[in-house]
Design a protein around this motif. Sequence first.
Motif, PDB file in Angstrom:
ATOM      1  N   ALA A  83       0.850  -1.190   0.000  1.00 30.65           N
ATOM      2  CA  ALA A  83       0.000   0.000   0.000  1.00 30.65           C
ATOM      3  C   ALA A  83       0.883   1.236   0.000  1.00 30.65           C
ATOM      4  O   ALA A  83       1.899   1.293   0.686  1.00 30.65           O
ATOM      5  CB  ALA A  83      -0.917  -0.005   1.216  1.00 30.65           C
ATOM      6  N   ARG A  84       0.483   2.226  -0.798  1.00 35.97           N
ATOM      7  CA  ARG A  84       1.224   3.484  -0.846  1.00 35.97           C
ATOM      8  C   ARG A  84       0.251   4.623  -1.091  1.00 35.97           C
ATOM      9  O   ARG A  84      -0.857   4.409  -1.583  1.00 35.97           O
ATOM     10  CB  ARG A  84       2.309   3.435  -1.908  1.00 35.97           C
ATOM     11  CG  ARG A  84       1.799   3.124  -3.294  1.00 35.97           C
ATOM     12  CD  ARG A  84       2.963   2.725  -4.216  1.00 35.97           C
ATOM     13  NE  ARG A  84       2.570   2.468  -5.573  1.00 35.97           N
ATOM     14  CZ  ARG A  84       2.151   1.301  -6.035  1.00 35.97           C
ATOM     15  NH1 ARG A  84       2.037   0.269  -5.219  1.00 35.97           N
ATOM     16  NH2 ARG A  84       1.829   1.151  -7.294  1.00 35.97           N
ATOM     17  N   GLU A 122       2.560  -2.520  -9.596  1.00 32.17           N
ATOM     18  CA  GLU A 122       3.532  -1.492  -9.953  1.00 32.17           C
ATOM     19  C   GLU A 122       2.892  -0.341 -10.725  1.00 32.17           C
ATOM     20  O   GLU A 122       3.075   0.826 -10.386  1.00 32.17           O
ATOM     21  CB  GLU A 122       4.664  -2.097 -10.764  1.00 32.17           C
ATOM     22  CG  GLU A 122       5.838  -1.142 -10.888  1.00 32.17           C
ATOM     23  CD  GLU A 122       7.068  -1.836 -11.417  1.00 32.17           C
ATOM     24  OE1 GLU A 122       7.774  -1.197 -12.202  1.00 32.17           O
ATOM     25  OE2 GLU A 122       7.303  -3.002 -11.055  1.00 32.17           O
ATOM     26  N   GLU A 123       2.125  -0.650 -11.747  1.00 34.73           N
ATOM     27  CA  GLU A 123       1.552   0.374 -12.625  1.00 34.73           C
ATOM     28  C   GLU A 123       0.073   0.652 -12.368  1.00 34.73           C
ATOM     29  O   GLU A 123      -0.446   1.667 -12.807  1.00 34.73           O
ATOM     30  CB  GLU A 123       1.719  -0.048 -14.092  1.00 34.73           C
ATOM     31  CG  GLU A 123       3.157  -0.255 -14.519  1.00 34.73           C
ATOM     32  CD  GLU A 123       3.914   1.056 -14.646  1.00 34.73           C
ATOM     33  OE1 GLU A 123       3.315   2.055 -15.059  1.00 34.73           O
ATOM     34  OE2 GLU A 123       5.121   1.058 -14.316  1.00 34.73           O
ATOM     35  N   LEU A 124      -0.604  -0.277 -11.700  1.00 34.88           N
ATOM     36  CA  LEU A 124      -2.052  -0.184 -11.510  1.00 34.88           C
ATOM     37  C   LEU A 124      -2.439  -0.416 -10.052  1.00 34.88           C
ATOM     38  O   LEU A 124      -1.706  -1.060  -9.304  1.00 34.88           O
ATOM     39  CB  LEU A 124      -2.780  -1.257 -12.335  1.00 34.88           C
ATOM     40  CG  LEU A 124      -2.769  -1.169 -13.841  1.00 34.88           C
ATOM     41  CD1 LEU A 124      -3.416  -2.417 -14.427  1.00 34.88           C
ATOM     42  CD2 LEU A 124      -3.489   0.071 -14.316  1.00 34.88           C
ATOM     43  N   VAL A 125      -3.620   0.056  -9.728  1.00 30.50           N
ATOM     44  CA  VAL A 125      -4.278  -0.322  -8.480  1.00 30.50           C
ATOM     45  C   VAL A 125      -5.653  -0.847  -8.896  1.00 30.50           C
ATOM     46  O   VAL A 125      -6.342  -0.225  -9.713  1.00 30.50           O
ATOM     47  CB  VAL A 125      -4.420   0.859  -7.504  1.00 30.50           C
ATOM     48  CG1 VAL A 125      -5.088   0.406  -6.219  1.00 30.50           C
ATOM     49  CG2 VAL A 125      -3.067   1.474  -7.212  1.00 30.50           C
ATOM     50  N   SER A 157      -8.263   7.237 -17.178  1.00 26.78           N
ATOM     51  CA  SER A 157      -7.823   6.219 -18.140  1.00 26.78           C
ATOM     52  C   SER A 157      -7.836   4.824 -17.523  1.00 26.78           C
ATOM     53  O   SER A 157      -7.020   3.973 -17.849  1.00 26.78           O
ATOM     54  CB  SER A 157      -6.421   6.536 -18.693  1.00 26.78           C
ATOM     55  OG  SER A 157      -6.453   7.761 -19.383  1.00 26.78           O
ATOM     56  N   GLY A 158      -8.780   4.613 -16.627  1.00 22.44           N
ATOM     57  CA  GLY A 158      -8.947   3.310 -16.012  1.00 22.44           C
ATOM     58  C   GLY A 158     -10.048   2.519 -16.693  1.00 22.44           C
ATOM     59  O   GLY A 158     -10.637   2.973 -17.675  1.00 22.44           O
ATOM     60  N   PRO A 177      -4.607   3.718 -13.095  1.00 25.25           N
ATOM     61  CA  PRO A 177      -3.157   3.879 -12.986  1.00 25.25           C
ATOM     62  C   PRO A 177      -2.759   4.232 -11.549  1.00 25.25           C
ATOM     63  O   PRO A 177      -3.454   4.982 -10.865  1.00 25.25           O
ATOM     64  CB  PRO A 177      -2.843   5.043 -13.927  1.00 25.25           C
ATOM     65  CG  PRO A 177      -4.011   5.115 -14.865  1.00 25.25           C
ATOM     66  CD  PRO A 177      -5.185   4.635 -14.063  1.00 25.25           C
ATOM     67  N   ALA A 178      -1.632   3.679 -11.112  1.00 24.15           N
ATOM     68  CA  ALA A 178      -1.138   3.927  -9.749  1.00 24.15           C
ATOM     69  C   ALA A 178      -0.346   5.233  -9.723  1.00 24.15           C
ATOM     70  O   ALA A 178       0.871   5.246  -9.557  1.00 24.15           O
ATOM     71  CB  ALA A 178      -0.281   2.759  -9.277  1.00 24.15           C
ATOM     72  N   ILE A 179      -1.044   6.332  -9.876  1.00 22.27           N
ATOM     73  CA  ILE A 179      -0.410   7.653  -9.883  1.00 22.27           C
ATOM     74  C   ILE A 179      -0.073   8.024  -8.441  1.00 22.27           C
ATOM     75  O   ILE A 179      -0.972   8.106  -7.607  1.00 22.27           O
ATOM     76  CB  ILE A 179      -1.345   8.712 -10.507  1.00 22.27           C
ATOM     77  CG1 ILE A 179      -1.761   8.299 -11.919  1.00 22.27           C
ATOM     78  CG2 ILE A 179      -0.679  10.093 -10.501  1.00 22.27           C
ATOM     79  CD1 ILE A 179      -2.921   9.093 -12.473  1.00 22.27           C
ATOM     80  N   PRO A 180       1.207   8.250  -8.153  1.00 24.54           N
ATOM     81  CA  PRO A 180       1.576   8.563  -6.760  1.00 24.54           C
ATOM     82  C   PRO A 180       1.117   9.960  -6.362  1.00 24.54           C
ATOM     83  O   PRO A 180       0.900  10.833  -7.220  1.00 24.54           O
ATOM     84  CB  PRO A 180       3.105   8.483  -6.760  1.00 24.54           C
ATOM     85  CG  PRO A 180       3.507   8.672  -8.188  1.00 24.54           C
ATOM     86  CD  PRO A 180       2.360   8.188  -9.034  1.00 24.54           C
TER      87      PRO A 180
END
Length: 188
Positions: A83-84, A122-125, A157-158, A177-180
Amino acid sequence: MAGIVTQLEAAEEVASDPEAVRRRLAIARGLARESLTEVRRSLDDLRPGPLAASRLPDALAALVSGWGETHGVPPTLTITGTARLLHPEVEVTLFRAVQEALSNVARHARARKTVVTLSYMEELVVADIRDDGVGFTPSEADGFGLTAMRQRVGRLSGEVEVESAPGRGTAVSVSVPAIPAAGEGESP
């Protein structure tokens, strides 16, 4: 707001008629209340209260637990991956998608069991919501909730995928997308 101003100006024009002034003020008051409700709804859409004070996994834990208590369906929440902190819009989108999917389970599924999984990759949630309810034919479902979910997720864009069949339960999968969050994951 324009309607409120218009009603107040009209009240000034009929100041010599107390009954007309009361009617105009009552209309302005009603418009102000409607506007306040709409502003609150818009603000809630921006950042749900549970996310204002906690991270997404904690907010989902509270949502899923409360939903289970309210609806008498034992839910399970599983978090996979690391989790982040994500961009607020990503977290809100996932939270609202789970909230809407659970709402649909409560309204339509007649489920005995519900499982929510939040997977950090890494790239997605990905948020998966599965139930063992009555199911439906997805091509025949054109409800506002799923449409709004698809629109919200699409802005990032999900994707939203719905798998269901009559008598087979339902699985909703939302991937974004897993945008931080700002400052997260940036190189020094």
